[in-house]
Design an enzyme around this catalytic site. Sequence first.
Site, mmCIF file in Angstrom:
data_model
loop_
_atom_site.group_PDB
_atom_site.id
_atom_site.type_symbol
_atom_site.label_atom_id
_atom_site.label_comp_id
_atom_site.label_asym_id
_atom_site.label_seq_id
_atom_site.Cartn_x
_atom_site.Cartn_y
_atom_site.Cartn_z
ATOM 1 N N TRP A 372 0.832 -1.215 0.000
ATOM 2 C CA TRP A 372 0.000 0.000 0.000
ATOM 3 C C TRP A 372 0.865 1.262 0.000
ATOM 4 C CZ3 TRP A 372 -1.616 2.668 5.018
ATOM 5 C CH2 TRP A 372 -0.619 2.481 6.003
ATOM 6 N N ASP A 373 2.144 1.089 0.257
ATOM 7 C CA ASP A 373 3.098 2.208 0.235
ATOM 8 C C ASP A 373 2.885 3.045 -1.032
ATOM 9 O OD1 ASP A 373 3.998 0.058 1.844
ATOM 10 O OD2 ASP A 373 6.075 0.718 1.752
ATOM 11 N N GLU A 501 1.108 -2.408 12.522
ATOM 12 C CA GLU A 501 1.383 -3.856 12.543
ATOM 13 C C GLU A 501 1.762 -4.360 13.935
ATOM 14 O OE1 GLU A 501 4.140 -4.790 9.408
ATOM 15 O OE2 GLU A 501 2.638 -4.414 7.863
ATOM 16 N N LYS A 613 3.472 0.561 16.037
ATOM 17 C CA LYS A 613 4.648 0.600 15.165
ATOM 18 C C LYS A 613 4.609 1.873 14.315
ATOM 19 C CE LYS A 613 6.710 -2.351 11.566
ATOM 20 N NZ LYS A 613 6.406 -3.407 10.580
ATOM 21 N N GLN A 614 3.389 2.289 13.988
ATOM 22 C CA GLN A 614 3.184 3.396 13.040
ATOM 23 C C GLN A 614 1.776 3.938 13.254
ATOM 24 O OE1 GLN A 614 3.322 -0.222 10.429
ATOM 25 N NE2 GLN A 614 2.779 1.317 8.912
HETATM 26 C C1 BGC Z 1 5.194 -1.459 7.477
HETATM 27 C C2 BGC Z 1 4.143 -1.545 6.400
HETATM 28 C C3 BGC Z 1 4.787 -1.305 5.044
HETATM 29 C C4 BGC Z 1 5.932 -2.264 4.823
HETATM 30 C C5 BGC Z 1 6.678 -2.008 3.542
HETATM 31 C C6 BGC Z 1 6.313 -2.437 7.153
HETATM 32 O O1 BGC Z 1 7.322 -2.290 8.102
HETATM 33 O O2 BGC Z 1 4.665 -1.743 8.738
HETATM 34 O O3 BGC Z 1 3.138 -0.584 6.641
HETATM 35 O O4 BGC Z 1 3.851 -1.456 4.049
HETATM 36 O O5 BGC Z 1 6.850 -2.126 5.888
HETATM 37 O O6 BGC Z 1 7.214 -0.733 3.507
#
Ligand code: BGC
Length: 786
Positions: A372-373, A501, A613-614
Site C-alpha cells: 500500500w506504500d 502492525e 509501530k506506526q
Molecule cells: C510497514 C508496512 C509497510 C511495509 C513495507 C512495514 O514495516 O509496517 O506498513 O507497508 O513495511 O514498507
Amino acid sequence: MKRCSEYKKAIYSLDPWQVRETEFDIETNYRDETIFAVGNGYIGMRGNLEEGYTGPENTTFNATYINGFYEEYDIRYPEDGYGFARKGQAMVNVADGKIIKPVIDGEELDLLKGRIHFYERILDMKKGIVERKVTWESPKGRIVEIHIKKLTSFTRPHLAVISFRIKPVNFDGRLEFISRVNGKIFNNVEYGKDFRVGSGIRGRVLKTVERAVDDTVGFIKQKTERSGLSLVCAVDHDITPKKGCFISTAEQEDMIEIKIAVNARRGTCYTLFKYISYFTSRDYQEYDLENLAIKEVTGAKVDGMSIIEEEQEKFLDGFWEDADIIVEGDPVSQQGIRFCMFSLLQSTGRDGKTSIAAKGLTGAGYEGHYFWDSEIYVLPFFVYTRHEIARNLLLYRYRLLDAARGRARELGHRGALFPWRTIDGPECSAYFPAGTAQYHIDADIAFAIKVYEEATEDMEFLYKYGAEILFETARFWADLGAYIPSKGNRFCINCVTGPDEYTALVDNNAYTNYMAKVNMEYAVEVAGMMKRERPGDYEQLVEKIGLKQEEIRAWQKAAEDMYLPYSDELKIIPQDDSFLHRKRIDIDQIPEDQFPLLLHWHYLNIYRHQICKQPDVLLLMMLLRKRFTVEEIKRNYDYYEPITTHDSSLSPSVFSILACDIGYERDAYDYFIQTVRMDLDDYNGNVKHGIHAANMGGAWNAVIYGFAGMKPDSESLNFCPHLPEKWHGLSFKVRYKNRKILVELKRDSAKFTLLEGDSIKLHYFNEEILLMQGLTVTKEVKNVKV
Ligand code: BGC
C-alpha cells in the site's frame, strides 16, 4: 526506532542539487552503494564500483534489478492452513552489466590497493548522472586520473550507459579495459540478521541459457526456473581515441568479456563507453529479446553518450519544472526533499505493469514487493506533479484485478481482495496477521483512485478502469462486514489488521472502518455518475461483473451504518474495539537496543500492549482531515504519539503533517527532518538494504500537506500554510484539474499564480481566492490560532 530529538549530522556534503562524497571508505561502502544507485523506474543499479570491489563480503552488495522481474518459490508451512499464501515472488538480482575493470600497465585498478590521491563521487539530480573522479596511484607507482559517469536513461527505459575515462599521469604503458557481463550473481547474502531483508530466494537463481560475443557487442540470456521469465542483457562498446586499439573477446559459462587494449601515452585521455540494455519476456516475446537488446545498444552507440546525456538532462528539466520544491533558508531540507523526489522518480515503474517496491530498485528488502506504500504514500507526489505516472501506478492495480477477484473467492468472499504484498498478483505475505489481514489495502487503492480523479478529472481512466476496482472493492467490504446487534446493529468489520502492525486481528479497526466507508461511498457516487454520464459503458460494466442495483443500495447502507469507534471517556478514536483495554507501555522505559521491537520481541508480547509501530488512527485523520476538528486531532495525537515507536519508516511523516495542523511546531519539524533525511543521514541504520520509498513519498506529503497545509477535496484546494521557523520561503507547483499553479509561501505572505489552464477558485485558510491566468494573487499570512 524511537523519535529522534537530536538531528544527525549530514553524512554527505550539503548541496541543493547534488549528493557528494569525498572519501572512499569500506566501512560505509555498503550504505553508499544505495545512495549512489542509479535507476529509471525500470532498471536499477546499485552504486557498486564498476571496477569491482575486493573488500570484505559484508561491506558490499552487488545488484542490478529490473522492476517487476521476479522468481517464484513455494512458501512452505510445516503447520499449514487453508488460504495461506502459497506462492512467493521475489525480485531477483540480474546479470551484472556494469563491470569495467581497467588494467593499468599490468596492474588492476583496485581502490583497496595503492593510494588514493583524490576521490569524489557525485549524484547529480539535475543531470541524472552519478560521476566518480579518482586519482589513483597503483602499488607500483603508476598514477592515473579517472572519471566515470553512469546513468540509466529516463527516455530509453531499457538502457544504461557508463563512460570510463582514464588518463595516465606519470607513465606511458599498456592500458586495458576489461568489460564484462557477469551472469553469476547472487541474492540475499545477509539472510537471517534482519527479517525484513529475508527472502524465499537465496544464492543463485538465474540460469544463463545463451551467450555470445563478437567484437564490441555481446549478450547474455538468462532464465528463471519457476516464474518462466527470461531476460537478455546486451552490451556494446566504443572507445576514444580509437587509433591503435586492440579488441579481444572471451566467454565463460556465465560470462562474456570484451577487452579493449591500447598503448597509452601519458597525458592522453582514453574513454571507454559501455552501452548496456535489458529486455525481458515480461514486456516482449522471448524470441525477440536478443534482437531488441542488441538493437538498443548499437543504436545508443550511434547516438553517443553526449546525446544520451542531453536527453537525460532535458527530461529532468521537465521533471523539475513540474516537481521541484524550493526551500529557502534550510539547506538540509532542500537537499533532502530533492533527494526524496529524485529517488522516487528513479524507482517508480512507469509502464502500467509495475509499481514502486518498498526499497525501490536499490535493494531487495521486502523481496521487491509492492505494498500500500505506493497508493497511500507515493502516489500523491505523482498525482500533483506527473499524473501520468500516478495513472500508471493505478493501471498496475487494474491489471491485477482478476487475481484479486480470485483471492477474494479463495477466502470465501465476493468482490476483489488485493494482496498485501506482491509483484505480479498473488498474495505473497506468509505471515497473515500482518499480511492478508490488512484488508485495508482495498480501501487504500480505492482512496488513491479518488485522490487521482479529484485532482486530474481523468474520467476516461475512472470509467474504463477505476470504476471496476471501486465496485469490486465495495462489494468485498459489503461481504466482509456484518450488522452486529451488540453494536447497535452497526456495520462492523471484524478480525482485521489496520496499518499499525503492532496490533493484529482486531475488531473494528477505526482506520479500516472509516476507509471502507469512504470506499463504498465513493463507489456509490461513481456508479451514479457513470450511469448518468456514460450509460453505455455503465451497462457494459454492470453486465461484465454481474452488478445488481440492490448491491449498490447495500453499499450505501453499510457506509451509512458503519460502526465508527469512539471513546466518550477519552474523547478519542480507539484504534479498535480492544486497544484501550490493553496495557499501555511507556516506550521511554524500553532500552534503546530493543528497537525495532519486531526484531526483539515476540509478536504476542507486542500485541498485548498499547504500542504502535506506526500511525493508525492518526493516519486516518491525516487522510480524512476535513472530517476532524483541530481539537480532535490534537487529542488523538496526544494519546497516540507517546506510544508510537516509529519502527516503521512509514511513521514520522504522518506525525509531521498532523503536528503542523495542530500547531506543534517543534514536533512538525523534528519529524520532518527524520523523514526527509531518513536515507541521506541513515536515521534507521539500514539504508544499505535500500531506500525507504514510502517515507520518501511521505516527505513530499509533509511539505505539501503539512507545511504548505494543502488540503484537497473534490472541489478545491485549500492552503493553510505553517512554515517552520527556519524556512524563509517555500515554493512549488501543483498540477490540479488541468491547471498548473505556482505557490510561493513566505512566513508573512502567500502568492498563488496560475501558470496554465483556465481560471480556478482556490482557498486560503478557507477564504476563496480566484486565480486567473497569468495573474498572481498575494495574501497576508493569517495569524491562525489552533
Ligand atoms: C510497514 C508496512 C509497510 C511495509 C513495507 C512495514 O514495516 O509496517 O506498513 O507497508 O513495511 O514498507
